[in-house]
Design an enzyme around this catalytic site. Structure first.
Site, mmCIF file in Angstrom:
data_model
loop_
_atom_site.group_PDB
_atom_site.id
_atom_site.type_symbol
_atom_site.label_atom_id
_atom_site.label_comp_id
_atom_site.label_asym_id
_atom_site.label_seq_id
_atom_site.Cartn_x
_atom_site.Cartn_y
_atom_site.Cartn_z
ATOM 1 N N ARG A 128 69.442 31.072 66.250
ATOM 2 C CA ARG A 128 68.484 31.619 67.228
ATOM 3 C C ARG A 128 67.900 32.945 66.755
ATOM 4 O O ARG A 128 66.680 33.138 66.769
ATOM 5 C CB ARG A 128 69.155 31.809 68.596
ATOM 6 N N ASP A 252 75.987 17.356 64.368
ATOM 7 C CA ASP A 252 74.557 17.072 64.213
ATOM 8 C C ASP A 252 73.791 17.851 63.134
ATOM 9 O O ASP A 252 73.253 17.283 62.182
ATOM 10 C CB ASP A 252 73.853 17.238 65.577
HETATM 11 C C1 DMJ Z 1 70.013 24.207 70.145
HETATM 12 O O1 DMJ Z 1 70.598 25.462 70.174
HETATM 13 C C2 DMJ Z 1 69.986 23.648 68.745
HETATM 14 O O2 DMJ Z 1 69.076 22.597 68.684
HETATM 15 C C3 DMJ Z 1 71.348 23.183 68.284
HETATM 16 O O3 DMJ Z 1 71.289 22.556 67.041
HETATM 17 C C4 DMJ Z 1 71.917 22.218 69.297
HETATM 18 N N1 DMJ Z 1 71.893 22.725 70.637
HETATM 19 C C5 DMJ Z 1 70.681 23.332 71.139
HETATM 20 C C6 DMJ Z 1 69.691 22.409 71.807
HETATM 21 O O4 DMJ Z 1 70.191 21.338 72.446
#
Ligand code: DMJ
Length: 468
Positions: A128, A252
């Protein structure tokens, strides 16, 4: 002068000719340019960006996130980092909201103090804060944003001082003391885009070397027979902790970063790693239902599929499959995720893909499904994906827009609101919706690689390997 430096379109257009390009399955150099904008829907998305941002400014300015029900701000740590400002700035730039972007930039310059005296999440701070600063710097050329990026990168580096090279999950940004013995695969393997870019922009190779070390440690931990990883590991010993192989939250973005790291850095070894991992995932974790192709959870040692569980986070995979060249599986899985979305209205965080029984009923305004729509639309030009995006947009407006912002749902079945507007709603969900309806020359995917928080990072020209 400053205003000129802040004209994002000029810089984006300049970068279209000056920046490098990568070869991926979605956009060839001219292909992206052939997509025309849907100006009506685009302006509706832009209104939602202005509304969500305006409510954050009105009720939560300087705090990390907006509480839309109580019309107040919330903070993650002892001192706020203005997460919504840093995360949202590039969305404001891309949408052409210049006054709002200038205000965000001014706050970052004068008020963002990164010496936060708390144990912060290294992963979240990277994707972020560092991702947001690097992207805003790339879009504007503003050197102060790069200085701030170097500052946060330096404060994150102590987390990598472990026997395995896997970073610790937390670090005190003020003292530099890292903590936590166990971390998950996403937290360990989601660094190469931000740290690779930071090394290129700063000339300091320590960052990319650390990110490569973490990826190498994960590569060494893959089961030699199945090629799969579990979900979490001991960062001191490398020992597996949670032995479940899956593609959703906790894993993921590791898969995503192998592919995108290869594209950003022009690194064939990372690309080969991605293909080896996704081949193993396709072999062991897939299941077909009447709704299409699904990815479940399995045993990384035997490769046996164990649970037909998925959720909103895992629906990033259609986009990654498509970007990686597998448009057939990307489309098949994207359709399945969208059938589930239509079943629930908005995707919950966990559900059984055979029965649609709900395991975690919350909807957190997450971006992953519309993120996949962007890749699928740009790859296929199939208008169905834009139509699905319009449905998501209208459902969000109908079910989640409240008087003072956008609210999560505590339960997709009842529609009850939660008092949160996560910073990724502006950073990702609204940005991907904007990109779905923008023309193909807006951040073309052969010139920009998106980090997992939807921050676009430029593919650099010239010699591609760095810190290898
Ligand atoms: C976000 O902070 C990012 O996409 C992260 O990889 C997964 N979680 C959130 C959104 O769902």
């Amino acid at each position: 002068m400053i205003r000129k430096a802040w004209c994002p379109l000029l810089l984006i257009v300049a970068c279209l000719t000056a920046c490098g390009s990568s070869e991926n399955a979605v956009d060839d150099a001219e292909g992206g340019g052939r997509i025309a904008a849907d100006t009506v829907t685009l302006s509706r998305v832009r209104e939602q960006i202005a509304f969500a941002w305006g409510k954050y400014v009105e009720h939560a300015w300087g705090h990390d996130e907006l509480r839309p029900l109580s019309a107040s701000g919330s903070d993650w740590y002892a001192r706020p980092m203005g997460l919504t400002i840093v995360d949202g700035l590039d969305t404001l730039l891309v949408a052409g909201l210049h006054d709002e972007a200038n205000a965000a930039r001014a706050w970052i310059v004068s008020d963002l103090d990164l010496a936060v005296p708390s144990n912060v999440s290294t992963f979240e701070t990277n994707i972020r804060v560092l991702g947001g600063l690097l992207s805003a710097h790339a879009l504007t050329g503003d050197p102060i944003l790069l200085q701030k990026a170097v500052d946060v990168g330096d404060r994150l580096l102590p987390a990598f001082d472990t026997p395995t090279g896997m970073p610790r999950p937390e670090v005190n940004l003020s003292t530099g003391v890292a903590s936590g013995a166990v971390s998950n695969v996403a937290q360990i393997g989601t660094w190469i885009l931000e740290f690779g870019t930071l090394s290129r922009m700063s000339g300091d190779t320590r960052y990319v070397t650390a990110a490569r070390g973490a990826l190498a440690a994960l590569e060494a931990s893959r089961n030699p027979d199945t090629g799969l990883l579990g979900t979490s590991y001991d960062v001191d010993t490398g020992a597996p902790i949670v032995q479940i192989a899956q593609v959703g939250g906790g894993v993921d973005s590791w898969i995503e970063y192998l592919l995108k790291g290869g594209l950003l850095l022009g690194d064939p070894a990372l690309t080969a790693s991605y293909h080896s991992v996704i081949d193993a995932v396709n072999e062991h974790l897939t299941e077909r239902t009447n709704d299409g192709l699904w990815y479940g959870a399995g045993d990384p040692v035997s490769g046996r599929l164990m649970f037909p569980l998925t959720g909103a986070l895992a629906c990033f995979l259609p986009g990654t499959l498509t970007l990686g060249g597998d448009v057939v599986r990307g489309t098949d899985h994207g359709r399945a995720c969208d059938v589930a979305r239509r079943h629930f209205g908005l995707l919950p965080d966990a559900f059984n893909y055979r029965t649609y029984g709900v395991a975690a009923a919350n909807h957190d305004l997450r971006p992953e499904l519309v993120e996949s729509f962007v890749y699928l639309y740009r790859a296929t030009r199939d208008e169905t994906w834009r139509e699905r995006g319009r449905e998501v947009l209208e459902t969000l407006i109908a079910r989640c827009r409240v008087e003072d912002g956008y609210a999560t749902l505590t339960d997709v079945r009842t529609g009850e609101h939660g008092d949160a507007m996560p910073s990724f709603f502006l950073a990702e969900t609204l940005k991907y919706l904007y990109l779905l309806f923008a023309d193909g020359a807006t951040l073309p995917l052969n010139a920009w690689v998106f980090n997992t928080e939807a921050h676009p990072l430029p593919v650099f020209p010239g010699p591609q390997r760095i810190g290898a």
